[in-house]
Design a protein around this motif. Structure first.
Motif, mmCIF file in Angstrom:
data_model
loop_
_atom_site.group_PDB
_atom_site.id
_atom_site.type_symbol
_atom_site.label_atom_id
_atom_site.label_comp_id
_atom_site.label_asym_id
_atom_site.label_seq_id
_atom_site.Cartn_x
_atom_site.Cartn_y
_atom_site.Cartn_z
ATOM 1 N N GLU A 32 0.835 -1.208 0.000
ATOM 2 C CA GLU A 32 0.000 0.000 0.000
ATOM 3 C C GLU A 32 0.867 1.253 0.000
ATOM 4 O OE1 GLU A 32 -3.721 1.986 2.468
ATOM 5 O OE2 GLU A 32 -2.711 0.228 3.282
ATOM 6 N N HIS A 33 1.949 1.235 0.780
ATOM 7 C CA HIS A 33 2.852 2.384 0.821
ATOM 8 C C HIS A 33 3.531 2.594 -0.534
ATOM 9 C CE1 HIS A 33 5.251 5.453 2.714
ATOM 10 N NE2 HIS A 33 6.349 4.889 2.235
ATOM 11 N N ASP A 36 1.067 4.141 -2.824
ATOM 12 C CA ASP A 36 0.919 5.557 -2.488
ATOM 13 C C ASP A 36 2.082 6.372 -3.053
ATOM 14 O OD1 ASP A 36 -1.461 5.137 -1.153
ATOM 15 O OD2 ASP A 36 -0.536 5.086 0.847
ATOM 16 N N ASN A 39 1.612 6.839 -6.644
ATOM 17 C CA ASN A 39 0.533 7.787 -6.910
ATOM 18 C C ASN A 39 0.989 9.245 -6.815
ATOM 19 O OD1 ASN A 39 -1.373 5.827 -7.442
ATOM 20 N ND2 ASN A 39 -2.116 5.764 -5.340
ATOM 21 N N LEU A 63 4.414 12.579 -0.524
ATOM 22 C CA LEU A 63 3.394 11.767 0.133
ATOM 23 C C LEU A 63 3.052 12.345 1.509
ATOM 24 C CD1 LEU A 63 1.580 9.285 0.093
ATOM 25 C CD2 LEU A 63 3.497 7.965 0.987
ATOM 26 N N ARG A 66 0.951 15.394 0.982
ATOM 27 C CA ARG A 66 -0.408 15.020 0.590
ATOM 28 C C ARG A 66 -1.197 14.527 1.803
ATOM 29 N NH1 ARG A 66 -1.793 9.814 -2.858
ATOM 30 N NH2 ARG A 66 -1.629 8.979 -0.766
ATOM 31 N N ASN A 67 -0.560 13.697 2.637
ATOM 32 C CA ASN A 67 -1.237 13.185 3.819
ATOM 33 C C ASN A 67 -1.534 14.303 4.821
ATOM 34 O OD1 ASN A 67 -1.312 10.616 2.793
ATOM 35 N ND2 ASN A 67 0.490 9.926 3.906
ATOM 36 N N LYS A 70 -4.517 16.087 3.548
ATOM 37 C CA LYS A 70 -5.723 15.304 3.816
ATOM 38 C C LYS A 70 -6.102 15.370 5.290
ATOM 39 C CE LYS A 70 -5.626 11.897 0.124
ATOM 40 N NZ LYS A 70 -5.527 10.460 -0.181
ATOM 41 N N THR A 77 -6.161 9.024 6.468
ATOM 42 C CA THR A 77 -4.998 8.595 5.708
ATOM 43 C C THR A 77 -4.675 7.160 6.089
ATOM 44 O OG1 THR A 77 -3.516 9.481 7.389
ATOM 45 C CG2 THR A 77 -4.027 10.912 5.536
ATOM 46 N N VAL A 78 -3.629 6.620 5.514
ATOM 47 C CA VAL A 78 -3.239 5.241 5.779
ATOM 48 C C VAL A 78 -3.015 5.063 7.276
ATOM 49 C CG1 VAL A 78 -1.441 3.526 5.377
ATOM 50 C CG2 VAL A 78 -2.184 5.017 3.530
#
Length: 82
Positions: A32-33, A36, A39, A63, A66-67, A70, A77-78
């Motif tokens: 997943e990381h 991300d 992305n 990243l 971005r987090n 968010k 977030t994750v």
């Protein structure tokens, strides 16, 4: 060149495995990381041995930004409950 990159990725993954296990990360967490990171523009397939650390750091910073953005908006977030 592709063989060198593949071998480099395998060695990097092997070196990261103990630290990921110590941090309590699962394989799904690591994947997943990586997704991300991709992305936000990181391309592991085009990593060269000279640019890798800088490209990876830049992607980590994008990243994190971005987090943080968010988080400011209240979007999970994750690792947070959704």
């Amino acid at each position: 060149m592709k063989r060198f990159i593949l071998i480099s990725l395998i060695v990097a993954a092997a070196l990261e495995m103990p630290s990921a296990l110590a941090a309590g990360l699962t394989r799904a967490d690591v994947i997943e990381h990586l997704v991300d990171l991709e992305n936000v523009g990181y391309r592991s397939s085009s990593a060269s041995s000279l640019r890798y650390p800088y490209d990876a750091e830049a992607a980590q910073e994008r990243l994190a930004a971005r987090n943080a953005h968010k988080d400011a908006k209240g979007v999970p977030t994750v690792g947070q409950a959704r």
